[in-house]
Design a protein around this motif. Sequence first.
Motif, PDB file in Angstrom:
ATOM      1  N   ILE A  55       9.105  -8.079  11.213  1.00  0.00           N
ATOM      2  CA  ILE A  55      10.248  -7.872  10.322  1.00  0.00           C
ATOM      3  C   ILE A  55       9.691  -7.575   8.929  1.00  0.00           C
ATOM      4  O   ILE A  55       8.902  -8.360   8.399  1.00  0.00           O
ATOM      5  N   PRO A  56      10.076  -6.455   8.309  1.00  0.00           N
ATOM      6  CA  PRO A  56       9.566  -6.157   6.964  1.00  0.00           C
ATOM      7  C   PRO A  56      10.123  -7.153   5.944  1.00  0.00           C
ATOM      8  O   PRO A  56      11.299  -7.471   5.953  1.00  0.00           O
ATOM      9  N   MET A  58       1.543  -0.284   1.667  1.00  0.00           N
ATOM     10  CA  MET A  58       1.642  -0.820   3.025  1.00  0.00           C
ATOM     11  C   MET A  58       2.691  -1.931   3.052  1.00  0.00           C
ATOM     12  O   MET A  58       2.884  -2.641   2.066  1.00  0.00           O
ATOM     13  N   LEU A  59       3.351  -2.046   4.192  1.00  0.00           N
ATOM     14  CA  LEU A  59       4.394  -3.063   4.336  1.00  0.00           C
ATOM     15  C   LEU A  59       3.808  -4.447   4.547  1.00  0.00           C
ATOM     16  O   LEU A  59       2.748  -4.609   5.151  1.00  0.00           O
ATOM     17  N   LEU A  60       4.550  -5.454   4.062  1.00  0.00           N
ATOM     18  CA  LEU A  60       4.312  -6.844   4.444  1.00  0.00           C
ATOM     19  C   LEU A  60       5.337  -7.148   5.515  1.00  0.00           C
ATOM     20  O   LEU A  60       6.519  -6.849   5.347  1.00  0.00           O
ATOM     21  N   VAL A  61       4.874  -7.731   6.606  1.00  0.00           N
ATOM     22  CA  VAL A  61       5.779  -8.025   7.708  1.00  0.00           C
ATOM     23  C   VAL A  61       5.583  -9.457   8.179  1.00  0.00           C
ATOM     24  O   VAL A  61       4.503 -10.025   8.054  1.00  0.00           O
ATOM     25  N   VAL A  62       6.668 -10.020   8.698  1.00  0.00           N
ATOM     26  CA  VAL A  62       6.653 -11.346   9.301  1.00  0.00           C
ATOM     27  C   VAL A  62       6.607 -11.151  10.807  1.00  0.00           C
ATOM     28  O   VAL A  62       7.415 -10.390  11.361  1.00  0.00           O
ATOM     29  N   VAL A  78      -0.192  -7.555   6.676  1.00  0.00           N
ATOM     30  CA  VAL A  78      -0.094  -6.267   6.013  1.00  0.00           C
ATOM     31  C   VAL A  78      -0.190  -5.246   7.134  1.00  0.00           C
ATOM     32  O   VAL A  78      -1.109  -5.299   7.958  1.00  0.00           O
ATOM     33  N   GLU A  79       0.781  -4.338   7.163  1.00  0.00           N
ATOM     34  CA  GLU A  79       0.822  -3.333   8.224  1.00  0.00           C
ATOM     35  C   GLU A  79       0.284  -2.001   7.715  1.00  0.00           C
ATOM     36  O   GLU A  79       0.784  -1.468   6.729  1.00  0.00           O
ATOM     37  N   ASP A  80      -0.714  -1.475   8.393  1.00  0.00           N
ATOM     38  CA  ASP A  80      -1.186  -0.113   8.137  1.00  0.00           C
ATOM     39  C   ASP A  80      -0.482   0.774   9.148  1.00  0.00           C
ATOM     40  O   ASP A  80      -0.877   0.845  10.310  1.00  0.00           O
ATOM     41  N   PHE A  81       0.601   1.401   8.713  1.00  0.00           N
ATOM     42  CA  PHE A  81       1.461   2.182   9.597  1.00  0.00           C
ATOM     43  C   PHE A  81       0.699   3.330  10.255  1.00  0.00           C
ATOM     44  O   PHE A  81       0.862   3.595  11.439  1.00  0.00           O
ATOM     45  N   GLU A 135      -2.206  -0.858  12.596  1.00  0.00           N
ATOM     46  CA  GLU A 135      -2.997  -2.078  12.556  1.00  0.00           C
ATOM     47  C   GLU A 135      -2.316  -3.106  11.652  1.00  0.00           C
ATOM     48  O   GLU A 135      -1.620  -2.747  10.703  1.00  0.00           O
ATOM     49  N   TYR A 136      -2.570  -4.361  11.963  1.00  0.00           N
ATOM     50  CA  TYR A 136      -1.981  -5.464  11.216  1.00  0.00           C
ATOM     51  C   TYR A 136      -3.085  -6.425  10.798  1.00  0.00           C
ATOM     52  O   TYR A 136      -3.887  -6.844  11.633  1.00  0.00           O
TER      53      TYR A 136
END
Length: 177
Positions: free
Chosen positions: A128-129, A137-141, A150-153, A157-158
């Motif tokens: 979940i962003p 890069m997004l932070l996701v739960v 941290v998501e590398d879209f 990779e996470y």
Amino acid sequence: MKEVIKAYFERFVDKWMEYNNSLPKIVWNEDVAEFIYSGTEDEYGYISWKPMEKSMKFNFDEIEGQYNVQLHNSVKEYFNSYWFLELTGWISSYNVNLHPVIPGIEPDYFISLVKDYVESKEFTFKYIPIGYESNGMLLVVNNNTGEIFVEDFELNEYKKIANSLESLILHLKFKDE
């Protein structure tokens, strides 16, 4: 969660006062409910604001029912603790910005972000962003464990940066700390 967010904002407001001799400032937005603002807009379009404990709770039933999923409890607690316009800091080498909980705009904006994200992930709710880091890069739960990544879209990779949303907020540092 509420106590961790409260402690963060006490530090945040103290740092802002130390450097600027005012409450935090942000660009005025007419869509934001005015009760969070303090004072009037300055000549540059900025206005002071202060975090406020929430009494009104968001109901996430719509999105959970639509997708037959439960959002991680930490996400719900986060959005039901305080109204605020900015929550930022450093963790490790990442300058992170968590999603603000803006009166007059939330939860609708967050729910639309989650829907768009989930649709881009073929309707899986593994993550979940919850914000972004300064390189975009997004932070996701992780919706199962509550861990923060941290998501590398582009690479899909996470990288884990915190065990929980509470831990992330608790360990956020300001630039000069």
